[in-house]
Write an enzyme that holds these catalytic residues in place. Structure first.
Site, PDB file in Angstrom:
ATOM      1  N   CYS A 240       3.247  -3.085   3.996  1.00 23.71           N
ATOM      2  CA  CYS A 240       2.457  -1.893   4.332  1.00 23.71           C
ATOM      3  C   CYS A 240       3.217  -1.159   5.441  1.00 23.71           C
ATOM      4  O   CYS A 240       4.414  -1.407   5.620  1.00 23.71           O
ATOM      5  CB  CYS A 240       1.012  -2.242   4.712  1.00 23.71           C
ATOM      6  SG  CYS A 240       0.767  -3.240   6.181  1.00 23.71           S
ATOM      7  N   GLY A 241       2.550  -0.255   6.145  1.00 30.49           N
ATOM      8  CA  GLY A 241       3.275   0.488   7.175  1.00 30.49           C
ATOM      9  C   GLY A 241       3.803  -0.424   8.269  1.00 30.49           C
ATOM     10  O   GLY A 241       4.951  -0.328   8.688  1.00 30.49           O
ATOM     11  N   THR A 242       2.940  -1.302   8.718  1.00 28.14           N
ATOM     12  CA  THR A 242       3.306  -2.234   9.798  1.00 28.14           C
ATOM     13  C   THR A 242       3.458  -3.673   9.323  1.00 28.14           C
ATOM     14  O   THR A 242       4.015  -4.495  10.047  1.00 28.14           O
ATOM     15  CB  THR A 242       2.208  -2.247  10.874  1.00 28.14           C
ATOM     16  OG1 THR A 242       0.977  -2.664  10.245  1.00 28.14           O
ATOM     17  CG2 THR A 242       2.016  -0.870  11.500  1.00 28.14           C
ATOM     18  N   GLY A 243       2.890  -4.009   8.198  1.00 27.12           N
ATOM     19  CA  GLY A 243       2.808  -5.399   7.734  1.00 27.12           C
ATOM     20  C   GLY A 243       1.600  -6.122   8.310  1.00 27.12           C
ATOM     21  O   GLY A 243       1.234  -7.208   7.840  1.00 27.12           O
ATOM     22  N   ILE A 244       0.975  -5.514   9.308  1.00 29.82           N
ATOM     23  CA  ILE A 244      -0.098  -6.218  10.037  1.00 29.82           C
ATOM     24  C   ILE A 244      -1.363  -6.345   9.189  1.00 29.82           C
ATOM     25  O   ILE A 244      -1.919  -7.431   9.031  1.00 29.82           O
ATOM     26  CB  ILE A 244      -0.421  -5.503  11.371  1.00 29.82           C
ATOM     27  CG1 ILE A 244       0.804  -5.549  12.297  1.00 29.82           C
ATOM     28  CG2 ILE A 244      -1.606  -6.178  12.056  1.00 29.82           C
ATOM     29  CD1 ILE A 244       0.663  -4.674  13.540  1.00 29.82           C
ATOM     30  N   GLY A 245      -1.813  -5.223   8.632  1.00 32.40           N
ATOM     31  CA  GLY A 245      -3.040  -5.269   7.822  1.00 32.40           C
ATOM     32  C   GLY A 245      -2.892  -6.215   6.645  1.00 32.40           C
ATOM     33  O   GLY A 245      -3.796  -7.015   6.351  1.00 32.40           O
ATOM     34  N   MET A 246      -1.765  -6.124   5.977  1.00 31.70           N
ATOM     35  CA  MET A 246      -1.517  -7.007   4.823  1.00 31.70           C
ATOM     36  C   MET A 246      -1.558  -8.470   5.233  1.00 31.70           C
ATOM     37  O   MET A 246      -2.150  -9.305   4.543  1.00 31.70           O
ATOM     38  CB  MET A 246      -0.156  -6.687   4.199  1.00 31.70           C
ATOM     39  CG  MET A 246      -0.119  -5.404   3.396  1.00 31.70           C
ATOM     40  SD  MET A 246      -1.090  -5.541   1.888  1.00 31.70           S
ATOM     41  CE  MET A 246      -0.363  -4.235   0.900  1.00 31.70           C
TER      42      MET A 246
ATOM     43  N   HIS B  17       9.391 -24.246   9.363  1.00 33.21           N
ATOM     44  CA  HIS B  17       8.361 -24.855  10.203  1.00 33.21           C
ATOM     45  C   HIS B  17       6.946 -24.681   9.678  1.00 33.21           C
ATOM     46  O   HIS B  17       6.115 -25.574   9.838  1.00 33.21           O
ATOM     47  CB  HIS B  17       8.414 -24.272  11.616  1.00 33.21           C
ATOM     48  CG  HIS B  17       9.694 -24.576  12.336  1.00 33.21           C
ATOM     49  ND1 HIS B  17       9.883 -24.304  13.668  1.00 33.21           N
ATOM     50  CD2 HIS B  17      10.862 -25.131  11.906  1.00 33.21           C
ATOM     51  CE1 HIS B  17      11.107 -24.672  14.042  1.00 33.21           C
ATOM     52  NE2 HIS B  17      11.723 -25.169  12.974  1.00 33.21           N
TER      53      HIS B  17
ATOM     54  N   ASP C 200       0.867  -1.180   0.000  1.00 32.41           N
ATOM     55  CA  ASP C 200       0.000   0.000   0.000  1.00 32.41           C
ATOM     56  C   ASP C 200       0.909   1.238   0.000  1.00 32.41           C
ATOM     57  O   ASP C 200       2.133   1.116  -0.172  1.00 32.41           O
ATOM     58  CB  ASP C 200      -1.003  -0.040   1.174  1.00 32.41           C
ATOM     59  CG  ASP C 200      -0.355   0.200   2.541  1.00 32.41           C
ATOM     60  OD1 ASP C 200       0.878   0.376   2.612  1.00 32.41           O
ATOM     61  OD2 ASP C 200      -1.106   0.212   3.548  1.00 32.41           O
ATOM     62  N   HIS C 201       0.322   2.415   0.240  1.00 32.54           N
ATOM     63  CA  HIS C 201       1.108   3.659   0.227  1.00 32.54           C
ATOM     64  C   HIS C 201       2.173   3.675   1.327  1.00 32.54           C
ATOM     65  O   HIS C 201       3.192   4.325   1.193  1.00 32.54           O
ATOM     66  CB  HIS C 201       0.167   4.858   0.393  1.00 32.54           C
ATOM     67  CG  HIS C 201      -0.659   4.765   1.644  1.00 32.54           C
ATOM     68  ND1 HIS C 201      -1.740   3.914   1.746  1.00 32.54           N
ATOM     69  CD2 HIS C 201      -0.542   5.385   2.850  1.00 32.54           C
ATOM     70  CE1 HIS C 201      -2.268   4.025   2.959  1.00 32.54           C
ATOM     71  NE2 HIS C 201      -1.556   4.908   3.648  1.00 32.54           N
TER      72      HIS C 201
ATOM     73  N   ARG D 127       7.944 -33.432  11.309  1.00 36.01           N
ATOM     74  CA  ARG D 127       6.939 -33.190  12.363  1.00 36.01           C
ATOM     75  C   ARG D 127       6.100 -31.951  12.066  1.00 36.01           C
ATOM     76  O   ARG D 127       4.959 -31.838  12.525  1.00 36.01           O
ATOM     77  CB  ARG D 127       7.612 -33.064  13.732  1.00 36.01           C
ATOM     78  CG  ARG D 127       8.456 -31.821  13.927  1.00 36.01           C
ATOM     79  CD  ARG D 127       9.188 -31.846  15.268  1.00 36.01           C
ATOM     80  NE  ARG D 127       9.826 -30.583  15.587  1.00 36.01           N
ATOM     81  CZ  ARG D 127      10.989 -30.161  15.093  1.00 36.01           C
ATOM     82  NH1 ARG D 127      11.635 -30.921  14.208  1.00 36.01           N
ATOM     83  NH2 ARG D 127      11.503 -29.002  15.453  1.00 36.01           N
ATOM     84  N   HIS D 128       6.660 -31.036  11.283  1.00 29.65           N
ATOM     85  CA  HIS D 128       5.928 -29.797  10.971  1.00 29.65           C
ATOM     86  C   HIS D 128       4.801 -30.045   9.972  1.00 29.65           C
ATOM     87  O   HIS D 128       3.817 -29.306   9.948  1.00 29.65           O
ATOM     88  CB  HIS D 128       6.886 -28.739  10.429  1.00 29.65           C
ATOM     89  CG  HIS D 128       7.997 -28.437  11.378  1.00 29.65           C
ATOM     90  ND1 HIS D 128       7.785 -27.851  12.604  1.00 29.65           N
ATOM     91  CD2 HIS D 128       9.331 -28.684  11.305  1.00 29.65           C
ATOM     92  CE1 HIS D 128       8.931 -27.731  13.247  1.00 29.65           C
ATOM     93  NE2 HIS D 128       9.888 -28.231  12.478  1.00 29.65           N
TER      94      HIS D 128
HETATM   95  C1  RB5 Z   1      -1.664   2.949   6.535  1.00 30.46           C
HETATM   96  O1  RB5 Z   1      -1.630   4.142   7.235  1.00 30.46           O
HETATM   97  C2  RB5 Z   1      -1.407   1.782   7.469  1.00 30.46           C
HETATM   98  O2  RB5 Z   1      -2.509   1.592   8.291  1.00 30.46           O
HETATM   99  C3  RB5 Z   1      -1.103   0.536   6.697  1.00 30.46           C
HETATM  100  O3  RB5 Z   1      -0.005   0.745   5.882  1.00 30.46           O
HETATM  101  C4  RB5 Z   1      -0.792  -0.684   7.527  1.00 30.46           C
HETATM  102  O4  RB5 Z   1       0.183  -0.424   8.481  1.00 30.46           O
HETATM  103  C5  RB5 Z   1      -1.943  -1.401   8.070  1.00 30.46           C
HETATM  104  O5  RB5 Z   1      -1.821  -2.422   8.756  1.00 30.46           O
END
Ligand code: RB5
Length: 148
Positions: free
Chosen positions: A65-71, A98, A8-9, A132-133
């Site tokens: 993405c910014g954190t990788g979490i949303g993706m 694993h 993303d951006h 095992r994995h």
């Molecule tokens: C965008 O501001 C941010 O929320 C996105 O890049 C990402 O970190 C979401 O998990």
């Protein structure tokens, strides 16, 4: 191996860094954007790329993405996807060995380009250990089959 890449951006700069790495490693890849000036919604990039990996059109996927979490959350909603959110080299090796992860997510606002390159290089090079994995990964696959 053929890799699908997207961000993303919040991940544009790191995506370009990873594209350079893939070129250096001579790994074929396709870059699915974003080509954005403003902000976009990460599921619009994570979900189509995850489907391309799940269908076998691509062997692996890398999402930034910014954190990788949303993706990673979005990609893991697609059946057959095991997307690992990784910000250290130990986990990069472990998740291939694993978990047989087929997608990697990273956050541009979390890791610098040097560490991100090391993580991606390791993740792209490590083999799944099976053994095992395989039983454990198999339980996830079985659960997915029952759910659908
Ligand atoms: C965008 O501001 C941010 O929320 C996105 O890049 C990402 O970190 C979401 O998990």
């Amino acid at each position: 191996m053929k890799v699908a890449l997207a961000s993303d951006h919040g991940g544009i700069n790191l995506r370009k860094e990873i594209a350079d790495l893939l070129t250096e490693m001579e790994i074929p890849f396709e870059d699915f954007g974003c080509d954005c000036e403003g902000s976009v919604d990460y599921p619009d990039y994570a979900l189509p790329v995850a489907k391309k990996v799940a269908s076998g059109e691509f062997d692996r996927g890398i999402l930034i993405c910014g954190t990788g979490i949303g993706m990673s959350i979005a990609a893991n909603k697609v059946k057959g996807i095991r997307c690992a959110l990784v910000h250290d080299t130990f986990s990069a090796k472990a998740t291939r060995g694993h978990n047989d992860s087929n997608m990697l997510a990273m956050g541009e606002r979390v890791v610098g380009p040097g560490l991100a390159r090391d993580i991606a290089r390791i993740w792209l090079s490590e083999e799944y250990e099976g053994g095992r994995h395989a039983n454990r990964v198999g339980k996830i696959t079985e659960f997915e089959a029952q759910e659908s």
